[in-house]
Design a protein around this motif. Structure first.
Motif, PDB file in Angstrom:
ATOM      1  N   LEU A  60      35.151  40.614  42.303  1.00 16.22           N
ATOM      2  CA  LEU A  60      35.905  40.002  41.200  1.00 16.22           C
ATOM      3  C   LEU A  60      35.155  40.130  39.879  1.00 16.22           C
ATOM      4  O   LEU A  60      35.765  40.377  38.828  1.00 16.22           O
ATOM      5  CB  LEU A  60      36.193  38.535  41.503  1.00 16.22           C
ATOM      6  CG  LEU A  60      37.189  38.259  42.617  1.00 16.22           C
ATOM      7  CD1 LEU A  60      37.325  36.766  42.854  1.00 16.22           C
ATOM      8  CD2 LEU A  60      38.541  38.868  42.298  1.00 16.22           C
ATOM      9  N   ALA A  61      33.845  39.983  39.911  1.00 14.03           N
ATOM     10  CA  ALA A  61      33.051  40.121  38.693  1.00 14.03           C
ATOM     11  C   ALA A  61      33.108  41.554  38.159  1.00 14.03           C
ATOM     12  O   ALA A  61      33.213  41.762  36.947  1.00 14.03           O
ATOM     13  CB  ALA A  61      31.607  39.711  38.963  1.00 14.03           C
ATOM     14  N   SER A  64      36.502  42.061  36.576  1.00 14.92           N
ATOM     15  CA  SER A  64      36.591  41.351  35.308  1.00 14.92           C
ATOM     16  C   SER A  64      35.840  42.083  34.206  1.00 14.92           C
ATOM     17  O   SER A  64      36.313  42.174  33.072  1.00 14.92           O
ATOM     18  CB  SER A  64      36.028  39.940  35.484  1.00 14.92           C
ATOM     19  OG  SER A  64      36.034  39.257  34.266  1.00 14.92           O
ATOM     20  N   SER A  65      34.672  42.631  34.535  1.00 15.34           N
ATOM     21  CA  SER A  65      33.887  43.315  33.513  1.00 15.34           C
ATOM     22  C   SER A  65      34.453  44.689  33.164  1.00 15.34           C
ATOM     23  O   SER A  65      34.078  45.269  32.142  1.00 15.34           O
ATOM     24  CB  SER A  65      32.432  43.445  33.963  1.00 15.34           C
ATOM     25  OG  SER A  65      32.330  44.260  35.092  1.00 15.34           O
ATOM     26  N   THR A  67      37.538  45.266  32.373  1.00 13.95           N
ATOM     27  CA  THR A  67      38.708  45.133  31.500  1.00 13.95           C
ATOM     28  C   THR A  67      38.313  44.576  30.143  1.00 13.95           C
ATOM     29  O   THR A  67      37.218  44.056  29.958  1.00 13.95           O
ATOM     30  CB  THR A  67      39.753  44.188  32.126  1.00 13.95           C
ATOM     31  OG1 THR A  67      39.186  42.882  32.247  1.00 13.95           O
ATOM     32  CG2 THR A  67      40.187  44.663  33.482  1.00 13.95           C
ATOM     33  N   ASP A  69      38.367  41.849  27.148  1.00 14.61           N
ATOM     34  CA  ASP A  69      38.284  40.390  27.225  1.00 14.61           C
ATOM     35  C   ASP A  69      39.664  39.742  27.262  1.00 14.61           C
ATOM     36  O   ASP A  69      39.865  38.721  27.924  1.00 14.61           O
ATOM     37  CB  ASP A  69      37.492  39.840  26.036  1.00 14.61           C
ATOM     38  CG  ASP A  69      36.017  40.201  26.108  1.00 14.61           C
ATOM     39  OD1 ASP A  69      35.563  40.611  27.197  1.00 14.61           O
ATOM     40  OD2 ASP A  69      35.334  40.071  25.078  1.00 14.61           O
ATOM     41  N   GLN A  72      41.066  39.686  30.973  1.00 17.92           N
ATOM     42  CA  GLN A  72      40.263  39.197  32.084  1.00 17.92           C
ATOM     43  C   GLN A  72      40.972  38.115  32.893  1.00 17.92           C
ATOM     44  O   GLN A  72      40.913  38.117  34.116  1.00 17.92           O
ATOM     45  CB  GLN A  72      38.909  38.690  31.592  1.00 17.92           C
ATOM     46  CG  GLN A  72      37.976  39.818  31.237  1.00 17.92           C
ATOM     47  CD  GLN A  72      36.596  39.332  30.847  1.00 17.92           C
ATOM     48  OE1 GLN A  72      36.358  38.149  30.702  1.00 17.92           O
ATOM     49  NE2 GLN A  72      35.685  40.273  30.672  1.00 17.92           N
ATOM     50  N   GLY A  73      41.654  37.225  32.239  1.00 18.51           N
ATOM     51  CA  GLY A  73      42.396  36.190  32.952  1.00 18.51           C
ATOM     52  C   GLY A  73      43.515  36.778  33.800  1.00 18.51           C
ATOM     53  O   GLY A  73      43.743  36.347  34.934  1.00 18.51           O
ATOM     54  N   VAL A  75      43.589  39.820  35.063  1.00 11.25           N
ATOM     55  CA  VAL A  75      42.975  40.526  36.184  1.00 11.25           C
ATOM     56  C   VAL A  75      42.507  39.529  37.248  1.00 11.25           C
ATOM     57  O   VAL A  75      42.740  39.730  38.447  1.00 11.25           O
ATOM     58  CB  VAL A  75      41.800  41.411  35.692  1.00 11.25           C
ATOM     59  CG1 VAL A  75      40.972  41.920  36.849  1.00 11.25           C
ATOM     60  CG2 VAL A  75      42.336  42.570  34.877  1.00 11.25           C
ATOM     61  N   GLN A  76      41.879  38.444  36.822  1.00 14.82           N
ATOM     62  CA  GLN A  76      41.409  37.439  37.785  1.00 14.82           C
ATOM     63  C   GLN A  76      42.581  36.792  38.513  1.00 14.82           C
ATOM     64  O   GLN A  76      42.526  36.573  39.724  1.00 14.82           O
ATOM     65  CB  GLN A  76      40.580  36.367  37.066  1.00 14.82           C
ATOM     66  CG  GLN A  76      39.258  36.862  36.548  1.00 14.82           C
ATOM     67  CD  GLN A  76      38.266  37.145  37.661  1.00 14.82           C
ATOM     68  OE1 GLN A  76      38.354  36.609  38.748  1.00 14.82           O
ATOM     69  NE2 GLN A  76      37.318  38.014  37.374  1.00 14.82           N
TER      70      GLN A  76
END
Length: 131
Positions: A60-61, A64-65, A67, A69, A72-73, A75-76
């Motif tokens: 997940l990290a 997130s990194s 994409t 900023d 990021q939400g 994607v998560q």
């Protein structure tokens, strides 16, 4: 595992290597979960917790990194929803396959996780391109 273990090893190891290592640990866990020994069954449960606790947050990290900023939400959230759906489908199909293959399904699961670990080597290059 995520708190005490991952917080200490994530600064030392890359996210991609943690995904690969977690997948290998999960593969070992599935092999042990298919045994008839209580001690090996408990060892498999411990390895399952460790592998899953190392692999999934690291993946997940990385996602997130990779994409912007602003996404990021999204994607998560998508990753969480997809993970939940995979858990549901996995449990249902796992029960179906267990009925057909019995305990041997654990070896198939371990082989699948090793395949995931092999495919995850591509994450090393992706992670390097992000930084």
């Amino acid at each position: 595992v995520q708190g005490p273990v991952l917080s200490r090893i994530s600064p030392i190891f890359s996210g991609a290597s943690l995904v690969i290592t977690g997948s290998v640990i999960l593969a070992a866990a599935f092999v042990l979960l298919g045994t008839h020994s209580n001690i090996l069954l408990y060892a498999g449960a411990v390895l399952f917790a460790m592998g899953n606790g190392i692999m999934w947050p690291s993946f997940l990290a990385l996602m997130s990194s990779a994409t912007d900023d602003s996404y990021q939400g999204l994607v998560q959230g998508f990753a969480g929803s997809t993970g939940s759906l995979a858990s549901i489908v996995g449990l249902i199909s796992g029960a179906f396959f267990y009925r057909i293959f019995g305990g041997h399904i654990m070896v198939f699961s371990a082989a699948f996780l090793l395949l995931i670990a092999i495919c995850a080597y591509r994450l090393v290059a992706i992670e390097k391109s992000i930084k």
